[in-house]
Motif scaffolding. Structure first.
Motif, PDB file in Angstrom:
ATOM      1  N   LEU A   1       9.517  -3.599 -11.248  1.00 49.88           N
ATOM      2  CA  LEU A   1      10.139  -2.287 -11.489  1.00 49.88           C
ATOM      3  C   LEU A   1      11.663  -2.362 -11.419  1.00 49.88           C
ATOM      4  N   GLY A   2      12.163  -3.490 -10.909  1.00 50.01           N
ATOM      5  CA  GLY A   2      13.615  -3.658 -10.791  1.00 50.01           C
ATOM      6  C   GLY A   2      14.205  -2.760  -9.713  1.00 50.01           C
ATOM      7  N   VAL A   3      13.443  -2.547  -8.627  1.00 46.54           N
ATOM      8  CA  VAL A   3      13.939  -1.676  -7.556  1.00 46.54           C
ATOM      9  C   VAL A   3      13.911  -2.410  -6.220  1.00 46.54           C
ATOM     10  N   GLU A   4      14.532  -1.773  -5.251  1.00 42.16           N
ATOM     11  CA  GLU A   4      14.574  -2.346  -3.919  1.00 42.16           C
ATOM     12  C   GLU A   4      13.238  -2.108  -3.206  1.00 42.16           C
ATOM     13  N   CYS A   5      12.848  -3.038  -2.361  1.00 40.56           N
ATOM     14  CA  CYS A   5      11.605  -2.848  -1.595  1.00 40.56           C
ATOM     15  C   CYS A   5      11.955  -2.778  -0.119  1.00 40.56           C
ATOM     16  N   ARG A   6      11.551  -1.703   0.498  1.00 44.82           N
ATOM     17  CA  ARG A   6      11.776  -1.549   1.933  1.00 44.82           C
ATOM     18  C   ARG A   6      10.456  -1.789   2.647  1.00 44.82           C
ATOM     19  N   ILE A   7      10.449  -2.736   3.576  1.00 44.13           N
ATOM     20  CA  ILE A   7       9.186  -3.103   4.233  1.00 44.13           C
ATOM     21  C   ILE A   7       9.159  -2.630   5.677  1.00 44.13           C
ATOM     22  N   THR A   8       8.093  -1.970   6.049  1.00 45.40           N
ATOM     23  CA  THR A   8       7.925  -1.621   7.458  1.00 45.40           C
ATOM     24  C   THR A   8       6.435  -1.565   7.779  1.00 45.40           C
ATOM     25  N   SER A   9       6.123  -1.315   9.036  1.00 41.05           N
ATOM     26  CA  SER A   9       4.696  -1.169   9.353  1.00 41.05           C
ATOM     27  C   SER A   9       4.522   0.015  10.298  1.00 41.05           C
ATOM     28  N   ALA A  10       3.327   0.604  10.288  1.00 40.69           N
ATOM     29  CA  ALA A  10       3.093   1.846  11.033  1.00 40.69           C
ATOM     30  C   ALA A  10       3.503   1.761  12.507  1.00 40.69           C
ATOM     31  N   PRO A  11       3.207   0.648  13.207  1.00 37.65           N
ATOM     32  CA  PRO A  11       3.598   0.620  14.616  1.00 37.65           C
ATOM     33  C   PRO A  11       5.116   0.756  14.829  1.00 37.65           C
ATOM     34  N   ALA A  12       5.912   0.459  13.791  1.00 41.38           N
ATOM     35  CA  ALA A  12       7.369   0.595  13.922  1.00 41.38           C
ATOM     36  C   ALA A  12       7.825   2.026  13.666  1.00 41.38           C
ATOM     37  N   LEU A  13       6.878   2.909  13.319  1.00 45.02           N
ATOM     38  CA  LEU A  13       7.243   4.286  12.986  1.00 45.02           C
ATOM     39  C   LEU A  13       6.617   5.256  13.991  1.00 45.02           C
TER      40      LEU A  13
ATOM     41  N   ASP B   1       2.908  -1.202   6.074  1.00 48.57           N
ATOM     42  CA  ASP B   1       1.736  -1.998   6.401  1.00 48.57           C
ATOM     43  C   ASP B   1       0.931  -1.294   7.499  1.00 48.57           C
ATOM     44  N   GLU B   2      -0.351  -1.561   7.565  1.00 46.99           N
ATOM     45  CA  GLU B   2      -1.238  -0.977   8.582  1.00 46.99           C
ATOM     46  C   GLU B   2      -1.081   0.544   8.618  1.00 46.99           C
ATOM     47  N   ILE B   3      -1.105   1.141   7.440  1.00 49.92           N
ATOM     48  CA  ILE B   3      -0.792   2.567   7.326  1.00 49.92           C
ATOM     49  C   ILE B   3      -1.811   3.440   8.081  1.00 49.92           C
ATOM     50  N   HIS B   4      -3.003   2.902   8.338  1.00 48.43           N
ATOM     51  CA  HIS B   4      -4.005   3.677   9.078  1.00 48.43           C
ATOM     52  C   HIS B   4      -3.577   3.911  10.521  1.00 48.43           C
ATOM     53  N   ARG B   5      -2.532   3.182  10.966  1.00 45.26           N
ATOM     54  CA  ARG B   5      -2.097   3.342  12.360  1.00 45.26           C
ATOM     55  C   ARG B   5      -0.942   4.329  12.515  1.00 45.26           C
ATOM     56  N   LEU B   6      -0.587   5.041  11.447  1.00 42.58           N
ATOM     57  CA  LEU B   6       0.499   6.030  11.555  1.00 42.58           C
ATOM     58  C   LEU B   6       0.092   7.144  12.513  1.00 42.58           C
ATOM     59  N   THR B   7       1.053   7.640  13.284  1.00 44.16           N
ATOM     60  CA  THR B   7       0.747   8.752  14.186  1.00 44.16           C
ATOM     61  C   THR B   7       0.507  10.018  13.360  1.00 44.16           C
ATOM     62  N   LYS B   8      -0.092  11.025  14.018  1.00 40.22           N
ATOM     63  CA  LYS B   8      -0.396  12.276  13.327  1.00 40.22           C
ATOM     64  C   LYS B   8       0.901  12.934  12.834  1.00 40.22           C
TER      65      LYS B   8
ATOM     66  N   ILE C   1      -8.039   6.036   7.539  1.00 43.28           N
ATOM     67  CA  ILE C   1      -6.934   6.858   7.017  1.00 43.28           C
ATOM     68  C   ILE C   1      -7.442   8.283   6.842  1.00 43.28           C
ATOM     69  N   SER C   2      -6.638   9.245   7.274  1.00 45.00           N
ATOM     70  CA  SER C   2      -7.075  10.638   7.131  1.00 45.00           C
ATOM     71  C   SER C   2      -7.177  10.972   5.642  1.00 45.00           C
ATOM     72  N   SER C   3      -8.128  11.860   5.306  1.00 53.62           N
ATOM     73  CA  SER C   3      -8.314  12.099   3.871  1.00 53.62           C
ATOM     74  C   SER C   3      -7.116  12.784   3.205  1.00 53.62           C
ATOM     75  N   PRO C   4      -6.357  13.700   3.896  1.00 52.81           N
ATOM     76  CA  PRO C   4      -5.177  14.249   3.197  1.00 52.81           C
ATOM     77  C   PRO C   4      -4.184  13.153   2.808  1.00 52.81           C
ATOM     78  N   LEU C   5      -4.050  12.132   3.656  1.00 52.53           N
ATOM     79  CA  LEU C   5      -3.107  11.056   3.321  1.00 52.53           C
ATOM     80  C   LEU C   5      -3.680  10.215   2.171  1.00 52.53           C
ATOM     81  N   ARG C   6      -4.959   9.900   2.287  1.00 54.85           N
ATOM     82  CA  ARG C   6      -5.597   9.076   1.249  1.00 54.85           C
ATOM     83  C   ARG C   6      -5.491   9.743  -0.122  1.00 54.85           C
ATOM     84  N   ASP C   7      -5.664  11.070  -0.140  1.00 50.33           N
ATOM     85  CA  ASP C   7      -5.643  11.805  -1.412  1.00 50.33           C
ATOM     86  C   ASP C   7      -4.280  11.816  -2.089  1.00 50.33           C
TER      87      ASP C   7
END
Ligand code: ADP
Length: 356
Positions: free
Chosen positions: A96-108, A130-137, A184-190
């Protein structure tokens, strides 16, 4: 393409009785701890081997969004660790020719982490979590309007004076990765426009991945040698690369090895106790426990975790997927069952098996 890494890297690898496991698909090699420094990681479509269905789906969406000059729709990639989810995000950003920012859920963990991340996004930038299922509510709730309407809703003040402030965000693409899509919660998955599973790799693709890596490492590897590593790497490129590095160490130390062939691979992987099917002591301990202590099963996951001193999530996402894939294990509503193929492979007496 610039890669910006924020927060922690992938979750720590898992230890077995204090030892780090050679076949752990989550473990990052010391030399690949900083993902941008991973010399074996494919950089573009052509280098990304296998997963043809995923590549086809994504390449169409990339072409369409480039021609419309829009940000790519949000993408959710799921599947066992080490199959190329991070790599695919980086390849997508490059295409896509864009920047990629990498993080993981435990860091958020704190709301300000995700707010800061979203406020710093640039137009069309790709954000990999990464590990997006571990994001807090709270983090998930902040993401909903950000993903759907490119808007951040912040609550300012407290109690009766509390107000919501809306901040417009640039259009961006979220690539979420998870080993556990059901969590993953369904609102996020959707809110993901494209959801795709990464599968274990076929032998032919693994052989290509291993040959490419051997070339990059300057190692002369015969076709039979690469097939042998492919057979033992549990269908996982990260493990294939790790086994290849261990084979290279062995070949370096043993003198007079010009080309690494099957016998060298056999000998070096025997040292690491990785068998012809790619099982190690962890797998053998897991299967043997079910066979010996529970007459081949069924046995519940929690019982297994307690008896083996592992977390049930580790058994479920790291140990079991490959055993299920090769037909050594079955999951039933009453628990896990070891199959006769596993009993045969481990040389257990078939008479131990009770009807299931
Ligand atoms: P995940 O994010 O799914 O845990 P990664 O994207 O970090 O996995 O991939 C692990 C390593 O495996 C990468 O560093 C890369 O070297 C290798 N790899 C993954 N997928 C491929 C592929 N399709 N072709 C070649 N190498 C790959």
């Amino acid at each position: 393409m610039a890669i910006v890494s924020s927060g922690s890297q992938k979750s720590s690898s898992y230890n077995l009785n204090g030892k780090t496991r050679l076949l752990d698909p989550k473990r990052l090699e010391a030399e690949t701890k900083k993902r941008k420094d991973d010399s074996l990681r494919p950089q573009c479509w052509n280098e990304f081997i296998g997963q043809s269905e995923l590549k086809e789906v994504l390449s169409i969406s990339v072409k369409a969004s480039l021609s419309r000059q829009e940000a790519l729709d949000h993408v959710l990639l799921y599947g066992p660790p080490g199959l190329g989810k991070t790599t695919m995000a980086l390849v997508l950003a490059k295409e896509l020719g864009v920047e990629c920012r990498i993080t993981s859920a435990p860091a958020l963990e704190r709301p300000r982490d995700i707010i800061g991340l979203l406020l710093n996004l640039k137009p069309h930038q790709l954000l990999f979590i990464d590990e997006i299922h571990r994001l807090t509510k709270v983090a998930q709730e902040l993401l909903y309007p950000a993903l759907e309407d490119f808007r951040l809703d912040l609550t300012v003040g407290k109690g009766t004076t509390a107000r919501t402030r809306e901040i417009a965000l640039p259009r961006f693409t979220l690539v979420g990765a998870t080993t556990s899509p059901a969590s993953i919660s369904s609102p996020l998955r959707d809110r993901f426009g494209i959801t795709h599973r990464l599968n274990f790799y076929h032998l032919e693709d693994l052989e290509k991945i291993i040959q490419r890596a051997a070339d990059l490492l300057g190692l002369s590897l015969s076709a039979a040698g690469s097939l042998e590593i492919a057979r033992r790497c549990r269908g996982t490129p990260r493990i294939a690369n790790r086994l290849l590095r261990r084979v290279r160490d062995f070949a370096t130390v043993k003198e007079n090895i010009q080309t690494v062939d099957k016998s060298v691979v056999d000998e070096s992987l025997k040292l690491h106790r990785v068998d012809e099917c790619g099982l190690d002591q962890t797998d053998r301990r897991f299967l043997s426990f079910i066979i010996e202590a529970h007459d081949c099963g069924p046995v519940g996951l929690e019982t297994l975790a307690a008896a083996l001193g592992e977390e049930s999530s580790t058994l479920e996402t790291v140990v079991e997927p490959f055993l299920l894939q090769i037909g050594f294990l079955k999951r039933t509503p009453r628990g896990r069952i070891v199959t006769s193929a596993a009993i045969e492979h481990l040389n257990f007496d078939e008479s131990m098996r009770v009807s299931s």
